[in-house]
Motif scaffolding. Structure first.
Motif, PDB file in Angstrom:
ATOM      1  N   ARG A  30       7.528 -58.477   4.485  1.00 20.73           N
ATOM      2  CA  ARG A  30       7.657 -57.054   3.743  1.00 20.73           C
ATOM      3  C   ARG A  30       5.623 -57.163   2.671  1.00 20.73           C
ATOM      4  NH1 ARG A  30      12.369 -58.476  -0.424  1.00 20.73           N
ATOM      5  NH2 ARG A  30      11.146 -59.786  -0.344  1.00 20.73           N
ATOM      6  N   LEU A  31       5.596 -56.229   2.769  1.00 15.14           N
ATOM      7  CA  LEU A  31       4.322 -56.424   3.094  1.00 15.14           C
ATOM      8  C   LEU A  31       3.844 -55.200   2.352  1.00 15.14           C
ATOM      9  CD1 LEU A  31       1.277 -56.932   3.781  1.00 15.14           C
ATOM     10  CD2 LEU A  31       1.376 -55.625   5.405  1.00 15.14           C
ATOM     11  N   SER A  32       3.022 -55.569   1.782  1.00 16.08           N
ATOM     12  CA  SER A  32       1.992 -53.700   0.585  1.00 16.08           C
ATOM     13  C   SER A  32       0.305 -54.531   0.469  1.00 16.08           C
ATOM     14  CB  SER A  32       2.711 -53.568  -0.995  1.00 16.08           C
ATOM     15  OG  SER A  32       1.924 -52.896  -1.604  1.00 16.08           O
ATOM     16  N   ILE A  33      -0.072 -53.207   0.564  1.00 15.20           N
ATOM     17  CA  ILE A  33      -1.595 -53.365   0.619  1.00 15.20           C
ATOM     18  C   ILE A  33      -2.045 -52.455  -0.483  1.00 15.20           C
ATOM     19  CG2 ILE A  33      -3.219 -52.462   2.458  1.00 15.20           C
ATOM     20  CD1 ILE A  33      -1.484 -53.093   4.902  1.00 15.20           C
ATOM     21  N   LYS A  34      -3.343 -52.900  -0.693  1.00 17.35           N
ATOM     22  CA  LYS A  34      -3.335 -52.337  -1.750  1.00 17.35           C
ATOM     23  C   LYS A  34      -5.503 -52.166  -1.930  1.00 17.35           C
ATOM     24  CE  LYS A  34      -0.055 -51.984  -4.914  1.00 17.35           C
ATOM     25  NZ  LYS A  34       0.813 -50.644  -4.551  1.00 17.35           N
ATOM     26  N   THR A  35      -5.955 -51.145  -2.308  1.00 18.30           N
ATOM     27  CA  THR A  35      -7.343 -51.152  -2.098  1.00 18.30           C
ATOM     28  C   THR A  35      -7.632 -51.097  -3.364  1.00 18.30           C
ATOM     29  OG1 THR A  35      -7.417 -48.757  -2.307  1.00 18.30           O
ATOM     30  CG2 THR A  35      -7.427 -49.852  -0.050  1.00 18.30           C
ATOM     31  N   GLU A  36      -9.657 -51.286  -3.980  1.00 18.73           N
ATOM     32  CA  GLU A  36     -10.085 -51.660  -4.900  1.00 18.73           C
ATOM     33  C   GLU A  36     -11.641 -51.492  -4.315  1.00 18.73           C
ATOM     34  OE1 GLU A  36     -10.705 -53.467  -9.164  1.00 18.73           O
ATOM     35  OE2 GLU A  36     -10.461 -54.907  -7.120  1.00 18.73           O
ATOM     36  N   THR A  37     -12.368 -49.845  -5.135  1.00 18.64           N
ATOM     37  CA  THR A  37     -13.637 -50.153  -5.300  1.00 18.64           C
ATOM     38  C   THR A  37     -14.265 -49.391  -5.993  1.00 18.64           C
ATOM     39  OG1 THR A  37     -15.541 -49.509  -3.770  1.00 18.64           O
ATOM     40  CG2 THR A  37     -13.476 -47.996  -3.295  1.00 18.64           C
ATOM     41  N   GLY A  38     -15.749 -49.186  -6.254  1.00 17.59           N
ATOM     42  CA  GLY A  38     -16.220 -48.679  -7.204  1.00 17.59           C
ATOM     43  C   GLY A  38     -17.194 -49.194  -7.405  1.00 17.59           C
ATOM     44  N   LYS A  39     -18.032 -48.505  -8.754  1.00 15.72           N
ATOM     45  CA  LYS A  39     -19.068 -49.040  -9.559  1.00 15.72           C
ATOM     46  C   LYS A  39     -18.353 -50.092 -10.971  1.00 15.72           C
ATOM     47  CE  LYS A  39     -22.948 -45.292  -9.329  1.00 15.72           C
ATOM     48  NZ  LYS A  39     -23.487 -44.592 -10.050  1.00 15.72           N
ATOM     49  N   ALA A  40     -17.172 -50.022 -10.785  1.00 16.71           N
ATOM     50  CA  ALA A  40     -16.893 -51.031 -12.068  1.00 16.71           C
ATOM     51  C   ALA A  40     -15.726 -52.287 -11.441  1.00 16.71           C
ATOM     52  CB  ALA A  40     -15.782 -50.281 -13.140  1.00 16.71           C
ATOM     53  N   THR A  41     -15.773 -52.020 -10.321  1.00 10.65           N
ATOM     54  CA  THR A  41     -15.573 -53.774  -9.161  1.00 10.65           C
ATOM     55  C   THR A  41     -16.173 -55.052  -9.410  1.00 10.65           C
ATOM     56  OG1 THR A  41     -14.773 -51.899  -7.190  1.00 10.65           O
ATOM     57  CG2 THR A  41     -14.555 -54.295  -6.578  1.00 10.65           C
ATOM     58  N   ARG A  42     -15.376 -55.365 -10.014  1.00 14.30           N
ATOM     59  CA  ARG A  42     -16.020 -56.812 -10.637  1.00 14.30           C
ATOM     60  C   ARG A  42     -15.717 -57.977  -9.381  1.00 14.30           C
ATOM     61  NH1 ARG A  42     -18.992 -54.180 -12.707  1.00 14.30           N
ATOM     62  NH2 ARG A  42     -19.286 -52.894 -14.883  1.00 14.30           N
ATOM     63  N   LEU A  43     -16.932 -59.014  -9.102  1.00 19.70           N
ATOM     64  CA  LEU A  43     -17.091 -59.528  -8.015  1.00 19.70           C
ATOM     65  C   LEU A  43     -15.395 -60.839  -8.090  1.00 19.70           C
ATOM     66  CD1 LEU A  43     -17.994 -60.228  -4.917  1.00 19.70           C
ATOM     67  CD2 LEU A  43     -19.819 -62.474  -6.751  1.00 19.70           C
ATOM     68  N   ASN A  44     -15.576 -61.796  -9.146  1.00 16.92           N
ATOM     69  CA  ASN A  44     -14.560 -62.003  -9.523  1.00 16.92           C
ATOM     70  C   ASN A  44     -13.013 -61.491 -10.228  1.00 16.92           C
ATOM     71  OD1 ASN A  44     -16.271 -64.464  -8.572  1.00 16.92           O
ATOM     72  ND2 ASN A  44     -17.011 -63.977 -10.598  1.00 16.92           N
ATOM     73  N   ARG A  45     -12.827 -60.037 -10.600  1.00 18.72           N
ATOM     74  CA  ARG A  45     -11.490 -59.899 -11.138  1.00 18.72           C
ATOM     75  C   ARG A  45     -11.470 -58.904 -10.205  1.00 18.72           C
ATOM     76  NH1 ARG A  45      -9.864 -63.391 -15.113  1.00 18.72           N
ATOM     77  NH2 ARG A  45     -11.762 -64.255 -16.326  1.00 18.72           N
ATOM     78  N   ILE A  46      -9.660 -58.272 -10.347  1.00 17.75           N
ATOM     79  CA  ILE A  46      -9.330 -57.715  -9.771  1.00 17.75           C
ATOM     80  C   ILE A  46      -9.016 -56.334 -10.133  1.00 17.75           C
ATOM     81  CG2 ILE A  46      -9.362 -58.884  -7.517  1.00 17.75           C
ATOM     82  CD1 ILE A  46      -6.216 -59.238  -7.603  1.00 17.75           C
ATOM     83  N   SER A  47      -8.311 -55.153 -10.191  1.00 15.09           N
ATOM     84  CA  SER A  47      -7.283 -54.261 -10.897  1.00 15.09           C
ATOM     85  C   SER A  47      -6.718 -53.452  -9.811  1.00 15.09           C
ATOM     86  CB  SER A  47      -8.738 -53.099 -11.073  1.00 15.09           C
ATOM     87  OG  SER A  47      -9.456 -53.409 -13.248  1.00 15.09           O
ATOM     88  N   ILE A  48      -5.812 -54.162 -10.031  1.00 19.44           N
ATOM     89  CA  ILE A  48      -4.711 -52.597  -9.381  1.00 19.44           C
ATOM     90  C   ILE A  48      -4.233 -51.628 -10.306  1.00 19.44           C
ATOM     91  CG2 ILE A  48      -2.273 -53.185  -7.813  1.00 19.44           C
ATOM     92  CD1 ILE A  48      -3.207 -55.942  -7.860  1.00 19.44           C
ATOM     93  N   THR A  49      -5.153 -50.457 -10.017  1.00 21.90           N
ATOM     94  CA  THR A  49      -4.499 -49.163 -10.807  1.00 21.90           C
ATOM     95  C   THR A  49      -3.219 -48.667 -10.525  1.00 21.90           C
ATOM     96  OG1 THR A  49      -5.416 -47.824  -9.305  1.00 21.90           O
ATOM     97  CG2 THR A  49      -7.047 -48.408 -10.325  1.00 21.90           C
ATOM     98  N   LYS A  50      -2.647 -49.108  -9.688  1.00 22.86           N
ATOM     99  CA  LYS A  50      -1.502 -48.712  -9.552  1.00 22.86           C
ATOM    100  C   LYS A  50      -0.447 -49.147  -8.569  1.00 22.86           C
ATOM    101  CE  LYS A  50       1.882 -45.133  -7.548  1.00 22.86           C
ATOM    102  NZ  LYS A  50       1.953 -43.701  -6.857  1.00 22.86           N
ATOM    103  N   LEU A  51       0.110 -50.912  -9.454  1.00 22.75           N
ATOM    104  CA  LEU A  51       1.223 -51.574  -8.985  1.00 22.75           C
ATOM    105  C   LEU A  51       2.268 -50.852  -8.139  1.00 22.75           C
ATOM    106  CD1 LEU A  51       1.810 -54.639  -8.191  1.00 22.75           C
ATOM    107  CD2 LEU A  51       2.594 -54.604 -10.185  1.00 22.75           C
TER     108      LEU A  51
END
Length: 142
Positions: free
Chosen positions: A5-26
């Motif tokens: 059972r798989l979920s795929i998330k994406t992240e990009t933009g100027k605020a994206t940091r190399l060492n920290r992720i954000s999930i805008t909609k878990l």
């Protein structure tokens, strides 16, 4: 996917940091009641649907896009159940709630329930707590 059972998330933009992720909609948590206990329970139910969460992200660098494909540990996201949530904004109607998530006394990430759109988001989740599956760069042409 072959019983996983798989979920795929994406992240990009100027605020994206190399060492920290954000999930805008878990997940969305917009049903009533709008209380910390009910919201956390809905997130736990949502996470129980997945064995694996993958994230594809693009970190913007000068003249370069740095891509990462990583596996976010579902068990670490489940630590959200231990957080203490407080109102974080002043708005009419449903209040947004936020809480820091700790493990063994160390801050792991911040969880946020947005009162305006009913989304649960995850902020400042350390990449080093994820399994890096693949990284690559793509040069940007002027």
């Amino acid at each position: 996917m072959e019983g996983t059972r798989l979920s795929i998330k994406t992240e990009t933009g100027k605020a994206t940091r190399l060492n920290r992720i954000s999930i805008t909609k878990l997940c969305t948590t917009e049903k009533e009641p709008w209380s910390a206990d009910a919201l956390v329970q809905r997130v736990m139910e949502h996470l129980s649907r997945y064995d694996l969460i993958l994230m594809l992200r693009a970190v913007w660098k000068p003249r370069l896009l740095h891509y990462q494909l990583l596996e976010i540990p579902v068990d670490t996201l489940r630590l959200l159940e231990r957080a203490s949530f407080q109102p974080v904004a002043r708005r009419a109607g449903r209040q947004s709630l936020g809480g820091d998530v700790y493990e063994a006394g160390d801050l792991v990430f911040h969880a946020h329930f947005d009162g305006s759109d009913g989304k649960c988001s995850i902020r400042a989740f350390p990449v080093n707590r994820c399994m890096m599956l693949l990284e690559w760069d793509r040069e940007l042409r002027p």
